[in-house]
Every structure is written in C-alpha cells, then in structure tokens.
Motif scaffolding. Sequence first.
Motif, PDB file in Angstrom:
ATOM      1  N   LYS A 154      -1.096  -8.027  -6.620  1.00 39.23           N
ATOM      2  CA  LYS A 154      -1.998  -6.884  -6.460  1.00 39.23           C
ATOM      3  C   LYS A 154      -1.751  -5.870  -7.572  1.00 39.23           C
ATOM      4  CE  LYS A 154      -2.140  -7.292  -1.498  1.00 39.23           C
ATOM      5  NZ  LYS A 154      -3.061  -6.756  -0.548  1.00 39.23           N
ATOM      6  N   ALA A 155      -2.774  -5.117  -7.889  1.00 41.83           N
ATOM      7  CA  ALA A 155      -2.637  -3.979  -8.798  1.00 41.83           C
ATOM      8  C   ALA A 155      -2.718  -2.716  -7.957  1.00 41.83           C
ATOM      9  CB  ALA A 155      -3.740  -3.996  -9.841  1.00 41.83           C
ATOM     10  N   MET A 156      -2.217  -1.618  -8.509  1.00 42.57           N
ATOM     11  CA  MET A 156      -2.227  -0.338  -7.810  1.00 42.57           C
ATOM     12  C   MET A 156      -3.099   0.660  -8.573  1.00 42.57           C
ATOM     13  SD  MET A 156      -0.100  -1.205  -5.510  1.00 42.57           S
ATOM     14  CE  MET A 156       1.433  -0.742  -4.771  1.00 42.57           C
ATOM     15  N   VAL A 157      -3.881   1.409  -7.825  1.00 42.12           N
ATOM     16  CA  VAL A 157      -4.672   2.515  -8.354  1.00 42.12           C
ATOM     17  C   VAL A 157      -4.313   3.732  -7.521  1.00 42.12           C
ATOM     18  CG1 VAL A 157      -6.991   3.453  -8.678  1.00 42.12           C
ATOM     19  CG2 VAL A 157      -6.552   1.042  -9.167  1.00 42.12           C
ATOM     20  N   ASP A 158      -3.852   4.775  -8.184  1.00 42.36           N
ATOM     21  CA  ASP A 158      -3.384   5.989  -7.487  1.00 42.36           C
ATOM     22  C   ASP A 158      -2.320   5.656  -6.440  1.00 42.36           C
ATOM     23  OD1 ASP A 158      -5.082   7.676  -8.966  1.00 42.36           O
ATOM     24  OD2 ASP A 158      -6.741   7.333  -7.565  1.00 42.36           O
ATOM     25  N   GLY A 159      -1.444   4.691  -6.762  1.00 44.22           N
ATOM     26  CA  GLY A 159      -0.344   4.334  -5.876  1.00 44.22           C
ATOM     27  C   GLY A 159      -0.723   3.485  -4.681  1.00 44.22           C
ATOM     28  N   LYS A 160      -1.995   3.088  -4.589  1.00 38.92           N
ATOM     29  CA  LYS A 160      -2.458   2.289  -3.455  1.00 38.92           C
ATOM     30  C   LYS A 160      -2.887   0.905  -3.951  1.00 38.92           C
ATOM     31  CE  LYS A 160      -4.133   6.309  -0.968  1.00 38.92           C
ATOM     32  NZ  LYS A 160      -4.192   7.386  -1.937  1.00 38.92           N
ATOM     33  N   PRO A 161      -2.577  -0.155  -3.189  1.00 39.94           N
ATOM     34  CA  PRO A 161      -2.964  -1.491  -3.633  1.00 39.94           C
ATOM     35  C   PRO A 161      -4.477  -1.698  -3.605  1.00 39.94           C
ATOM     36  CG  PRO A 161      -1.981  -1.577  -1.445  1.00 39.94           C
ATOM     37  CD  PRO A 161      -1.860  -0.167  -1.929  1.00 39.94           C
ATOM     38  N   VAL A 162      -4.973  -2.362  -4.625  1.00 37.94           N
ATOM     39  CA  VAL A 162      -6.371  -2.758  -4.687  1.00 37.94           C
ATOM     40  C   VAL A 162      -6.467  -4.085  -3.949  1.00 37.94           C
ATOM     41  CG1 VAL A 162      -8.256  -3.468  -6.223  1.00 37.94           C
ATOM     42  CG2 VAL A 162      -6.701  -1.622  -6.912  1.00 37.94           C
ATOM     43  N   ASP A 163      -7.425  -4.199  -3.052  1.00 32.36           N
ATOM     44  CA  ASP A 163      -7.566  -5.410  -2.254  1.00 32.36           C
ATOM     45  C   ASP A 163      -7.764  -6.624  -3.163  1.00 32.36           C
ATOM     46  OD1 ASP A 163      -7.671  -6.865   0.100  1.00 32.36           O
ATOM     47  OD2 ASP A 163      -9.857  -6.686   0.250  1.00 32.36           O
TER      48      ASP A 163
END
Length: 164
Positions: free
Chosen positions: A103-112
């Motif tokens: 997974k990648a993170m955007v703003d510290g949250k995982p991208v589905d």
Amino acid sequence: MHTRRGFIASLAGLAAAWLTRPALAQTQPFVVYDDELKNGWQSWSWAKVDLAVAAGGVKPIKVQGDPWSALALHHDAFPTAGYTKLTFSINGGGQGGQMLTVKAMVDGKPVDSSFVIQPKAKTWTQVEVPLKELAIEGKTIDGIAWQGQATAYSPYYITRIQFE
C-alpha cells in the motif's frame, strides 16, 4: 533596440514552449532502501523490523510481525509524477508464503489497494508494482507499507526498494 525586442521575443517563445511541453519521465530512480534507508526515508513500522541485516553480501530489512502489522516507510510528501512503478527485491526467509498487501500512504493514511504478494521461501524475487495498481499514479504520497494479514507471519527480507 531591435535586437533587444527580438531577444525578449525569443525568451518569451522559449518560456511558452517550456511551459506547454509534456512532463518528462524521471530519469533517475528514487531510492528508498538499498543496504540502508536513503534520501530521507524513515521506518514508521508497526512490525518487528531490523534494518541492514547482513545476508550474503547485501543488508536487507528483516521483517516479522503479529496480525495486521506492517513494514511502513515514511517520507515527506512527494509527487509520483514521472514514476510508473515501485520495485523491490523480497525473500520469504525460511518458510515463505507470507501474505503481504502493498500500500501507499497519502497524508499518513493507506490508499486502498488489493496488490498482494507472497514471497517464496529462500528465494530472492524482483517485484515491480505499477503505481496505477496502488492507485497513486500522479498523486502526492508520504509513505509505502507492506502489511501482513490476519495471522502472525515468519520473517521475510526486503531490499533495493525504489520508485522508477
């Protein structure tokens, strides 16, 4: 005087051409890990992680964990524009078969993402993950993670992580 106007017109033409040209692909890989974390990357993992474990001439990251734990690597936010894939080498250790979601993170949250790998026992495998498979093509991200699933998992090893 006339040459000055011509020079300014030439500059304006060059500027317009520069601003309207298509984005070029990145020429250099953005290295995350190669025997050590590089280029400002940090471990924000919530798995048991040992950096730079000596293993036959390379120093991979050793990862093992409880259910849902992850190797998580963080960086100041950066655009993925110009990159098309995330690549890495992974070895399943003595047992292999760990079920890991990348997974990648955007703003510290995982991208589905549903990109799942299962490393092979005692075998190095080169993995290429298209950024479109991680739903981050052309986005600004701040991390990547390899997350285990609902069961604890045995150690695996990962190295040569980079965006290309």
